[in-house]
Scaffold this active site. Structure first.
Site: not given
Ligand code: RIB
Ligand code: CA
Length: 316
Positions: A242
């Site tokens: 992500h």
């Molecule tokens: O939904 C994904 C996000 O949530 C990413 O930034 C992960 O590290 C968590 O913080």
């Protein structure tokens, strides 16, 4: 000219990879790492940022940020230990004492000072809850006109959420902060689940990076094992990177397709934390999006090229 970046983060397994990417990319000048609660409490995410700074010899300072939502009355959302482990870094056993002090300023003050000292030049990449950004903007509204851009990992615009069917975790953890920063007049680009769930890094791909990258990438490989096991429900022997998607955008925006329009965040109720864009190219009746400055949402990604850039930058 290098991109001057403040990395606002809650390390976090995917945050760790994103940090190594920013540190290693030759066109990024990492000015600071600001921590926020999210994947774990602030003491843990800050300890983890200091640990990664030490292990990877990152010169940028670490400033400790918020451990409380923008609206303190909001109930605590809990920690996703089943995703990132009890220590926030895949249960590898991060030592308690790292031997490095954080910057004396709170994260939001570090952001304000750094943006004011570099007018028009700073990109803030925020990959945790939006609390530090909201606190910075509330304390110093002038920074909205002084940043170069804000790039966010968060939200789910034209797809389901991941913490509830409606909401993505970073936004769900502090919806009031997110709505405050999205409705402000600064340039924002958002990497939500629309693109991050299309960007799968397989275990064999990371293993190959570790072979080329040596001990620094072997640390990333160890940290990621727990997270890869969690993602078995969504990715075959791999994981979603992500936070790296937001970082890649800074240096390679051409790999992403954007859609323009103002963004609001649902605060409360069944869809708490849902991010909703009003696309500029569609017509609606009067709504609470009217008069808000448009923001850019990533709606598609050339994921193979993103993975290739991550691999080359991190592992050589
Ligand atoms: O939904 C994904 C996000 O949530 C990413 O930034 C992960 O590290 C968590 O913080
Ligand atoms: Ca994160």
């Amino acid at each position: 000219m290098a991109h001057k970046v403040i990395f606002d983060t809650d390390p976090g397994v995917d945050d760790a990879m994103a940090l190594l990417f920013l540190h290693r990319h030759p066109e990024v000048d990492l000015l600071g790492i600001t921590t926020v609660f999210g994947n774990a409490a602030i003491e843990i995410t800050t300890r983890n940022a200091l640990f990664l700074k030490r292990e990877w010899n990152i010169p940028a300072p670490v400033a400790k940020g918020a451990n409380e939502t923008f609206d303190p009355a909001r109930p605590h959302a809990g920690w996703p230990t089943f995703v990132h482990g009890d220590d926030g870094l895949g249960n590898i056993g991060v030592p308690d004492d790292i031997g490095i002090d954080p910057d004396p300023r709170p994260a939001h003050q570090f952001i304000v000072d750094t943006v004011r000292a570099n007018p028009g030049e700073v990109t803030i990449v925020a990959v945790g809850r939006m609390t530090n950004l909201a606190n910075a903007l509330k304390a110093a509204p002038d920074i909205a006109g002084l940043v170069k851009q804000v790039v966010i990992m968060g939200g789910a615009f034209y797809c389901p959420g991941n913490i509830t069917p409606a909401a993505e975790a970073n936004i769900h953890g502090d919806p009031e902060a997110a709505d405050f920063i999205f409705t402000a007049g600064w340039p924002i680009v958002v990497a939500g689940l629309d693109v991050t769930t299309k960007t799968h890094m397989k275990r064999h791909f990371l293993d190959d990076m570790a072979v080329r990258g040596g001990k620094d990438v072997e640390l990333l490989q160890r940290v990621s094992d727990f997270y890869i096991k969690f993602y078995a429900h969504a990715v075959e022997d791999g994981m979603l990177v992500h936070d790296s998607c937001a970082c890649v955008y800074v240096v390679a925006p051409e790999l992403f397709t954007l859609r323009s329009g103002p963004i609001r965040v649902v605060c409360g109720g069944i869809a708490d934390g849902q991010t909703i864009q009003k696309p500029d190219d569609m017509q609606f009746g009067a709504s609470l999006w009217d008069g808000m400055a448009p923001k850019q949402v990533m709606v598609d990604v050339q994921s193979d090229k993103v993975l290739d850039l991550l691999s080359r930058t991190i592992a050589g």
